[in-house]
Scaffold this motif. Sequence first.
Motif, PDB file in Angstrom:
ATOM      1  N   CYS A  18       0.839  -1.205   0.000  1.00 36.30           N
ATOM      2  CA  CYS A  18       0.000   0.000   0.000  1.00 36.30           C
ATOM      3  C   CYS A  18       0.872   1.252   0.000  1.00 36.30           C
ATOM      4  N   ARG A  19       1.897   1.256   0.818  1.00 38.42           N
ATOM      5  CA  ARG A  19       2.796   2.417   0.864  1.00 38.42           C
ATOM      6  C   ARG A  19       3.529   2.594  -0.469  1.00 38.42           C
ATOM      7  N   LEU A  20       3.936   1.480  -1.093  1.00 39.39           N
ATOM      8  CA  LEU A  20       4.575   1.570  -2.407  1.00 39.39           C
ATOM      9  C   LEU A  20       3.605   2.113  -3.456  1.00 39.39           C
ATOM     10  N   ALA A  21       2.350   1.664  -3.396  1.00 38.44           N
ATOM     11  CA  ALA A  21       1.339   2.151  -4.340  1.00 38.44           C
ATOM     12  C   ALA A  21       1.120   3.650  -4.158  1.00 38.44           C
ATOM     13  N   ARG A  22       1.054   4.093  -2.913  1.00 39.94           N
ATOM     14  CA  ARG A  22       0.879   5.529  -2.631  1.00 39.94           C
ATOM     15  C   ARG A  22       2.059   6.321  -3.180  1.00 39.94           C
ATOM     16  N   LYS A  23       3.269   5.801  -2.971  1.00 43.25           N
ATOM     17  CA  LYS A  23       4.476   6.478  -3.454  1.00 43.25           C
ATOM     18  C   LYS A  23       4.505   6.535  -4.987  1.00 43.25           C
ATOM     19  N   ALA A  24       4.170   5.423  -5.637  1.00 42.64           N
ATOM     20  CA  ALA A  24       4.143   5.392  -7.107  1.00 42.64           C
ATOM     21  C   ALA A  24       3.111   6.373  -7.645  1.00 42.64           C
ATOM     22  N   TYR A  25       1.931   6.382  -7.042  1.00 45.67           N
ATOM     23  CA  TYR A  25       0.876   7.299  -7.479  1.00 45.67           C
ATOM     24  C   TYR A  25       1.328   8.750  -7.315  1.00 45.67           C
ATOM     25  N   ALA A  26       1.923   9.073  -6.175  1.00 43.82           N
ATOM     26  CA  ALA A  26       2.386  10.446  -5.918  1.00 43.82           C
ATOM     27  C   ALA A  26       3.465  10.871  -6.901  1.00 43.82           C
ATOM     28  N   SER A  27       4.265   9.912  -7.390  1.00 42.79           N
ATOM     29  CA  SER A  27       5.340  10.248  -8.331  1.00 42.79           C
ATOM     30  C   SER A  27       4.911  10.144  -9.789  1.00 42.79           C
ATOM     31  N   GLY A  28       3.643   9.781 -10.025  1.00 39.15           N
ATOM     32  CA  GLY A  28       3.140   9.709 -11.394  1.00 39.15           C
ATOM     33  C   GLY A  28       3.483   8.428 -12.132  1.00 39.15           C
ATOM     34  N   LYS A  29       3.934   7.406 -11.419  1.00 38.48           N
ATOM     35  CA  LYS A  29       4.270   6.118 -12.048  1.00 38.48           C
ATOM     36  C   LYS A  29       3.034   5.227 -12.120  1.00 38.48           C
ATOM     37  N   ALA A  30       2.881   4.539 -13.237  1.00 35.46           N
ATOM     38  CA  ALA A  30       1.813   3.545 -13.378  1.00 35.46           C
ATOM     39  C   ALA A  30       2.289   2.256 -12.728  1.00 35.46           C
ATOM     40  N   LEU A  31       1.408   1.618 -11.965  1.00 34.45           N
ATOM     41  CA  LEU A  31       1.784   0.465 -11.165  1.00 34.45           C
ATOM     42  C   LEU A  31       0.786  -0.665 -11.367  1.00 34.45           C
ATOM     43  N   VAL A  32       1.309  -1.878 -11.520  1.00 39.83           N
ATOM     44  CA  VAL A  32       0.480  -3.077 -11.554  1.00 39.83           C
ATOM     45  C   VAL A  32       0.885  -3.924 -10.359  1.00 39.83           C
ATOM     46  N   VAL A  33      -0.105  -4.355  -9.577  1.00 39.99           N
ATOM     47  CA  VAL A  33       0.139  -5.219  -8.426  1.00 39.99           C
ATOM     48  C   VAL A  33      -0.397  -6.596  -8.779  1.00 39.99           C
ATOM     49  N   LEU A  34       0.479  -7.596  -8.698  1.00 36.82           N
ATOM     50  CA  LEU A  34       0.135  -8.964  -9.083  1.00 36.82           C
ATOM     51  C   LEU A  34       0.068  -9.856  -7.851  1.00 36.82           C
TER      52      LEU A  34
END
Length: 138
Positions: A18-34
Amino acid sequence: MTRIDFHTNVGDPLAYACRLARKAYASGKALVVLAESRRLAAFDEQLWTFAPLEFVPHCMAKSPLAADTPVVLASSLDDAPHHQVLVNLGAPVPAQFARFERLIEIVGNDEEELSAGRERFRFYRDRGYAIETHKQGS
């Protein structure tokens, strides 16, 4: 070549993701969680509740909104609309991980997760991938 990071000895892999997803979102990175579907459902629920005053836009990979959503949850990479960052919460090596610029492996601290994490580490290392390791906790 895909950049691979191992985050090991993680006490609560879902909260960490969750913290990684928040960080990726804040930095504008697209993220896929598998992850497998049951763990993915638990992660989805935790994303809604882990930080009450912060929202991380996310949806399932099969959603019609997936291409426009920065964080996509998938039980298979066949439907993944983004190829920037992949977070693996599953035990096996993701079959299509090489399509991503970066792979983040989250390894919990129970014996089953550690064993699966070691197997994945050897798999990537034996194929020539440079691996960065980040040990959490004590």
